[in-house]
Scaffold this motif. Sequence first.
Motif, PDB file in Angstrom:
ATOM      1  N   UNK A 268      -9.797  19.312 -11.017  1.00 42.16           N
ATOM      2  CA  UNK A 268      -8.818  18.879  -9.972  1.00 42.16           C
ATOM      3  C   UNK A 268      -7.171  18.868 -10.914  1.00 42.16           C
ATOM      4  N   UNK A 269      -6.371  19.228 -10.789  1.00 39.09           N
ATOM      5  CA  UNK A 269      -5.087  19.304 -11.660  1.00 39.09           C
ATOM      6  C   UNK A 269      -3.990  18.834 -10.841  1.00 39.09           C
ATOM      7  N   UNK A 270      -2.819  18.748 -11.697  1.00 40.84           N
ATOM      8  CA  UNK A 270      -1.785  18.311 -10.832  1.00 40.84           C
ATOM      9  C   UNK A 270      -1.122  19.421 -10.483  1.00 40.84           C
ATOM     10  N   UNK A 271      -0.329  19.373  -9.266  1.00 43.38           N
ATOM     11  CA  UNK A 271       0.309  20.543  -9.009  1.00 43.38           C
ATOM     12  C   UNK A 271       1.426  20.249  -9.709  1.00 43.38           C
ATOM     13  N   UNK A 272       2.991  20.711 -10.399  1.00 39.38           N
ATOM     14  CA  UNK A 272       4.063  20.761 -10.111  1.00 39.38           C
ATOM     15  C   UNK A 272       4.505  20.754  -9.279  1.00 39.38           C
ATOM     16  N   UNK A 273       6.351  19.388  -9.560  1.00 37.85           N
ATOM     17  CA  UNK A 273       7.238  20.322  -8.200  1.00 37.85           C
ATOM     18  C   UNK A 273       7.588  21.024  -8.514  1.00 37.85           C
ATOM     19  N   UNK A 274       8.522  21.753  -7.365  1.00 36.72           N
ATOM     20  CA  UNK A 274       8.393  22.895  -6.547  1.00 36.72           C
ATOM     21  C   UNK A 274      10.134  22.537  -7.387  1.00 36.72           C
ATOM     22  N   UNK A 275      10.508  23.711  -7.961  1.00 30.60           N
ATOM     23  CA  UNK A 275      11.806  23.436  -8.310  1.00 30.60           C
ATOM     24  C   UNK A 275      12.703  24.287  -7.505  1.00 30.60           C
ATOM     25  N   UNK A 276      13.995  23.476  -6.851  1.00 27.77           N
ATOM     26  CA  UNK A 276      14.636  24.775  -5.887  1.00 27.77           C
ATOM     27  C   UNK A 276      15.846  25.636  -6.066  1.00 27.77           C
TER      28      UNK A 276
ATOM     29  N   UNK B  94      -1.740  26.606 -17.798  1.00 29.36           N
ATOM     30  CA  UNK B  94      -3.099  25.604 -17.701  1.00 29.36           C
ATOM     31  C   UNK B  94      -2.193  24.130 -16.969  1.00 29.36           C
ATOM     32  N   UNK B  95      -2.167  24.004 -16.260  1.00 25.92           N
ATOM     33  CA  UNK B  95      -2.264  23.113 -15.413  1.00 25.92           C
ATOM     34  C   UNK B  95      -2.796  21.208 -15.663  1.00 25.92           C
TER      35      UNK B  95
ATOM     36  N   UNK C 180      -8.990  27.235   1.132  1.00 24.55           N
ATOM     37  CA  UNK C 180      -7.779  28.302   1.110  1.00 24.55           C
ATOM     38  C   UNK C 180      -6.712  28.018   0.615  1.00 24.55           C
ATOM     39  N   UNK C 181      -6.628  26.241   0.181  1.00 27.13           N
ATOM     40  CA  UNK C 181      -5.203  26.307  -0.598  1.00 27.13           C
ATOM     41  C   UNK C 181      -5.512  25.469  -1.910  1.00 27.13           C
ATOM     42  N   UNK C 182      -6.534  25.165  -1.278  1.00 31.67           N
ATOM     43  CA  UNK C 182      -6.818  24.160  -2.668  1.00 31.67           C
ATOM     44  C   UNK C 182      -6.793  22.664  -2.725  1.00 31.67           C
ATOM     45  N   UNK C 183      -6.193  21.898  -1.153  1.00 28.84           N
ATOM     46  CA  UNK C 183      -5.701  20.980  -1.238  1.00 28.84           C
ATOM     47  C   UNK C 183      -6.065  20.943   0.438  1.00 28.84           C
ATOM     48  N   UNK C 184      -6.258  19.056   0.347  1.00 29.80           N
ATOM     49  CA  UNK C 184      -6.871  18.907   1.451  1.00 29.80           C
ATOM     50  C   UNK C 184      -5.007  18.245   1.652  1.00 29.80           C
ATOM     51  N   UNK C 185      -5.167  17.550   3.157  1.00 29.16           N
ATOM     52  CA  UNK C 185      -4.295  17.012   3.862  1.00 29.16           C
ATOM     53  C   UNK C 185      -3.893  15.575   2.470  1.00 29.16           C
TER      54      UNK C 185
ATOM     55  N   UNK D 266      -2.820  16.590  -0.938  1.00 30.67           N
ATOM     56  CA  UNK D 266      -0.814  17.384  -0.660  1.00 30.67           C
ATOM     57  C   UNK D 266      -0.292  16.646  -0.701  1.00 30.67           C
ATOM     58  N   UNK D 267       0.562  15.170  -0.659  1.00 30.03           N
ATOM     59  CA  UNK D 267       0.653  14.511  -0.439  1.00 30.03           C
ATOM     60  C   UNK D 267       0.307  13.709  -2.093  1.00 30.03           C
ATOM     61  N   UNK D 268      -0.672  14.001  -2.245  1.00 31.04           N
ATOM     62  CA  UNK D 268      -0.464  13.068  -4.065  1.00 31.04           C
ATOM     63  C   UNK D 268      -0.606  14.450  -5.133  1.00 31.04           C
ATOM     64  N   UNK D 269       0.112  15.196  -4.559  1.00 27.98           N
ATOM     65  CA  UNK D 269       0.069  16.625  -5.157  1.00 27.98           C
ATOM     66  C   UNK D 269      -0.763  17.152  -6.152  1.00 27.98           C
ATOM     67  N   UNK D 270      -2.006  17.534  -5.750  1.00 29.35           N
ATOM     68  CA  UNK D 270      -2.935  17.876  -6.417  1.00 29.35           C
ATOM     69  C   UNK D 270      -4.088  19.044  -6.047  1.00 29.35           C
ATOM     70  N   UNK D 271      -4.585  19.027  -6.872  1.00 26.60           N
ATOM     71  CA  UNK D 271      -5.310  20.680  -6.281  1.00 26.60           C
ATOM     72  C   UNK D 271      -6.519  20.584  -6.716  1.00 26.60           C
TER      73      UNK D 271
END
Length: 177
Positions: free
Chosen positions: A169-177, A11-12, A88-93, A96-101
Amino acid sequence: MPRRFHDAEELLPPATLLKRALAIIYDGLISIAVLLVATWAYTMVGGWITGWDRFEEMAEAGQLSGDPGLTFVLFLVLYVFFAYFWTRIGQTLGMQVWRIRIENLDGTSVSWSQALRRYVTAAAIFFIALLAGYYVGPITLLITLPAMIALFMPINGLSLTDRLSNSVVVQVPKETK
């Protein structure tokens, strides 16, 4: 076939009102550019079909003002624009900038019909606010503005558009590298 963003058990957290508002502003600016291009294309096709001389006469006479065909085309173009990204990706442009989906409760992408319900609800709220400001006046609009914001404000993580489209609408976690 819906795209799976994450496991159904994961759950996000819901997106905050601030992030939603900033994404709406960002996407609103992009929408203006999309509408300008769509209007230009509609005008070019209309001029070509009608004949440029006749089209110019119609424009000068004011016969093209309030064209319902253009209104429908612009409404449809914006729906396709938003629904394409949401399905498609759950996010508009802006999202994507504000990391929500936008996604279903099980972590999959929304369908075109869900996107349509979400789009029509948001458009209806926008036009009600616009008409209230036009017919009632700006002072009354300021009084009713909190009620309009409440329609978008998430209650228990879900806004009115979330509830009617059966999505979140959920917050997308930061990707870890």
